[in-house]
Design a protein around this motif. Structure first.
Motif, PDB file in Angstrom:
ATOM      1  N   GLN A 108       0.666  -1.086   0.049  1.00  0.00           N
ATOM      2  CA  GLN A 108      -0.012  -0.097   0.048  1.00  0.00           C
ATOM      3  C   GLN A 108       0.929   1.375  -0.122  1.00  0.00           C
ATOM      4  OE1 GLN A 108      -2.592  -0.429   3.378  1.00  0.00           O
ATOM      5  NE2 GLN A 108      -4.143  -1.624   2.167  1.00  0.00           N
ATOM      6  N   LEU A 109       1.819   1.315   0.939  1.00  0.00           N
ATOM      7  CA  LEU A 109       2.643   2.216   0.837  1.00  0.00           C
ATOM      8  C   LEU A 109       3.688   2.459  -0.534  1.00  0.00           C
ATOM      9  CD1 LEU A 109       4.423   2.027   4.339  1.00  0.00           C
ATOM     10  CD2 LEU A 109       2.889   3.690   3.698  1.00  0.00           C
ATOM     11  N   ARG A 110       3.973   1.441  -0.911  1.00  0.00           N
ATOM     12  CA  ARG A 110       4.631   1.419  -2.466  1.00  0.00           C
ATOM     13  C   ARG A 110       3.487   2.071  -3.695  1.00  0.00           C
ATOM     14  NH1 ARG A 110       4.589  -0.322  -7.093  1.00  0.00           N
ATOM     15  NH2 ARG A 110       2.977  -2.092  -6.660  1.00  0.00           N
ATOM     16  N   GLN A 138       3.999   5.543  -5.390  1.00  0.00           N
ATOM     17  CA  GLN A 138       3.997   5.598  -6.963  1.00  0.00           C
ATOM     18  C   GLN A 138       3.016   6.698  -7.517  1.00  0.00           C
ATOM     19  OE1 GLN A 138       6.002   3.874  -8.803  1.00  0.00           O
ATOM     20  NE2 GLN A 138       5.284   5.095 -10.632  1.00  0.00           N
ATOM     21  N   GLU A 139       2.013   6.968  -6.828  1.00  0.00           N
ATOM     22  CA  GLU A 139       0.877   7.647  -6.939  1.00  0.00           C
ATOM     23  C   GLU A 139       1.487   9.126  -6.824  1.00  0.00           C
ATOM     24  OE1 GLU A 139      -2.713   6.586  -4.733  1.00  0.00           O
ATOM     25  OE2 GLU A 139      -3.084   4.760  -5.863  1.00  0.00           O
ATOM     26  N   ARG A 140       1.948   8.963  -5.678  1.00  0.00           N
ATOM     27  CA  ARG A 140       2.659  10.510  -5.207  1.00  0.00           C
ATOM     28  C   ARG A 140       3.653  11.058  -6.391  1.00  0.00           C
ATOM     29  NH1 ARG A 140       4.125  10.367   0.507  1.00  0.00           N
ATOM     30  NH2 ARG A 140       3.795   8.035   0.448  1.00  0.00           N
ATOM     31  N   LEU A 141       4.361   9.900  -6.797  1.00  0.00           N
ATOM     32  CA  LEU A 141       5.383  10.291  -7.706  1.00  0.00           C
ATOM     33  C   LEU A 141       4.623  10.620  -8.958  1.00  0.00           C
ATOM     34  CD1 LEU A 141       8.591  10.153  -8.447  1.00  0.00           C
ATOM     35  CD2 LEU A 141       8.258   7.666  -8.925  1.00  0.00           C
ATOM     36  N   ILE A 192       5.077  18.207 -12.552  1.00  0.00           N
ATOM     37  CA  ILE A 192       6.473  18.833 -13.222  1.00  0.00           C
ATOM     38  C   ILE A 192       5.876  19.099 -14.373  1.00  0.00           C
ATOM     39  CG2 ILE A 192       8.586  18.023 -13.772  1.00  0.00           C
ATOM     40  CD1 ILE A 192       9.229  16.769 -11.095  1.00  0.00           C
ATOM     41  N   VAL A 193       5.353  18.316 -15.275  1.00  0.00           N
ATOM     42  CA  VAL A 193       5.027  18.452 -16.374  1.00  0.00           C
ATOM     43  C   VAL A 193       4.265  19.565 -16.755  1.00  0.00           C
ATOM     44  CG1 VAL A 193       3.874  17.490 -18.444  1.00  0.00           C
ATOM     45  CG2 VAL A 193       5.146  16.094 -17.392  1.00  0.00           C
ATOM     46  N   GLN A 194       3.421  20.048 -15.804  1.00  0.00           N
ATOM     47  CA  GLN A 194       2.355  20.938 -16.186  1.00  0.00           C
ATOM     48  C   GLN A 194       3.153  22.391 -15.843  1.00  0.00           C
ATOM     49  OE1 GLN A 194      -0.795  20.403 -13.235  1.00  0.00           O
ATOM     50  NE2 GLN A 194      -1.930  19.179 -14.476  1.00  0.00           N
ATOM     51  N   MET A 195       4.060  22.331 -14.706  1.00  0.00           N
ATOM     52  CA  MET A 195       5.017  23.450 -14.290  1.00  0.00           C
ATOM     53  C   MET A 195       5.917  23.821 -15.488  1.00  0.00           C
ATOM     54  SD  MET A 195       6.019  22.750 -10.210  1.00  0.00           S
ATOM     55  CE  MET A 195       6.595  24.183 -10.077  1.00  0.00           C
ATOM     56  N   ARG A 196       6.468  22.782 -16.073  1.00  0.00           N
ATOM     57  CA  ARG A 196       7.300  22.808 -17.317  1.00  0.00           C
ATOM     58  C   ARG A 196       6.505  23.590 -18.449  1.00  0.00           C
ATOM     59  NH1 ARG A 196      11.064  17.765 -17.798  1.00  0.00           N
ATOM     60  NH2 ARG A 196      12.376  18.058 -16.066  1.00  0.00           N
ATOM     61  N   SER A 197       5.343  22.953 -18.669  1.00  0.00           N
ATOM     62  CA  SER A 197       4.388  23.690 -19.679  1.00  0.00           C
ATOM     63  C   SER A 197       4.109  25.214 -19.424  1.00  0.00           C
ATOM     64  CB  SER A 197       3.103  22.727 -19.762  1.00  0.00           C
ATOM     65  OG  SER A 197       2.382  23.470 -20.686  1.00  0.00           O
ATOM     66  N   ARG A 198       3.727  25.613 -17.997  1.00  0.00           N
ATOM     67  CA  ARG A 198       3.355  26.813 -17.923  1.00  0.00           C
ATOM     68  C   ARG A 198       4.915  27.794 -18.034  1.00  0.00           C
ATOM     69  NH1 ARG A 198       1.647  26.051 -12.338  1.00  0.00           N
ATOM     70  NH2 ARG A 198       0.808  23.938 -12.708  1.00  0.00           N
TER      71      ARG A 198
END
Length: 160
Positions: A59-61, A65-68, A75-81
Motif C-alpha cells: 500500500q505504501l509503495r 507511486q501515486e505521489r510520484l 512537473i510536466v504542468q509546471m514545465r508547460s507553464r
C-alpha cells in the motif's frame, strides 16, 4: 499356574507400564507438544505479521507511486507553464524591441531630415554669400560681366 504365568506379575508390569507411560506423557510428551504448539503459533503469528507488513508495504509503495506520478504530472504542468511564460516573455520582449527599433528609426529619420534641412539651409546661405560676393566683384570690376553671367545662367536654365 499353568505355563508359569503369574497374573500378579502381569498386573504389576501393566501398572508399572501405565505409570511409566503416564509419567512420560506428563513429563515429556505434553510439554514438548505444548512447546511445539506455542512455537507453531509463534511462527503463524510471525507469518501473519509478515503478510500484514507486506500488505502495508505494498500500500505504501502504491501510495508513493501515486505521489510520484502526481509529482511528475505537476512537473510536466509546471514545465508547460514555464515554457508558456517564457514564450510570452519572449514575444513581449520581441514586440518591445520592435517598438524600440521603430522609435529609433523614426528618431534617426527625423534627425537625418533635420540635418539635411540644416545642411541645405547652410549650403543655400553659403551659395547666397558666394553669389553676393561674386556679384559684388562683378559689379566692382565690370558691369558687362554681370550681364554675361546672367545670360549664361538663363541659357543654362533653358537648356536644363
Amino acid at each position: 499356574m499353568p505355563l508359569n504365568i503369574d497374573w500378579q506379575q502381569i498386573l504389576l508390569h501393566l501398572l508399572n507400564f501405565a505409570i511409566l507411560a503416564g509419567g512420560l506423557y506428563f513429563l515429556l510428551y505434553k510439554p514438548v507438544k505444548d512447546f511445539m504448539g506455542k512455537r507453531e503459533e509463534h511462527y503463524r503469528a510471525m507469518d501473519a505479521d509478515a503478510m500484514k507488513d507486506r500488505a502495508e508495504a505494498e500500500q505504501l509503495r502504491k501510495a508513493a507511486q501515486e505521489r510520484l506520478d502526481a509529482a511528475q504530472d505537476e512537473i510536466v504542468q509546471m514545465r508547460s507553464r514555464a515554457s508558456d511564460e517564457i514564450e510570452a516573455e519572449k514575444q513581449r520582449q520581441f514586440a518591445e524591441a520592435r517598438s524600440e527599433a521603430r522609435r529609433i528609426l523614426e528618431t534617426a529619420g527625423k534627425t537625418a531630415e533635420l540635418r539635411a534641412k540644416k545642411a541645405l539651409a547652410d549650403s543655400n546661405d553659403q551659395l547666397r554669400e558666394l553669389a553676393m560676393e561674386a556679384v559684388q566683384k562683378l559689379i566692382i570690376n565690370d558691369g558687362s560681366a554681370l550681364d554675361q553671367f546672367l545670360d549664361a545662367a538663363e541659357s543654362e536654365k533653358r537648356d536644363g
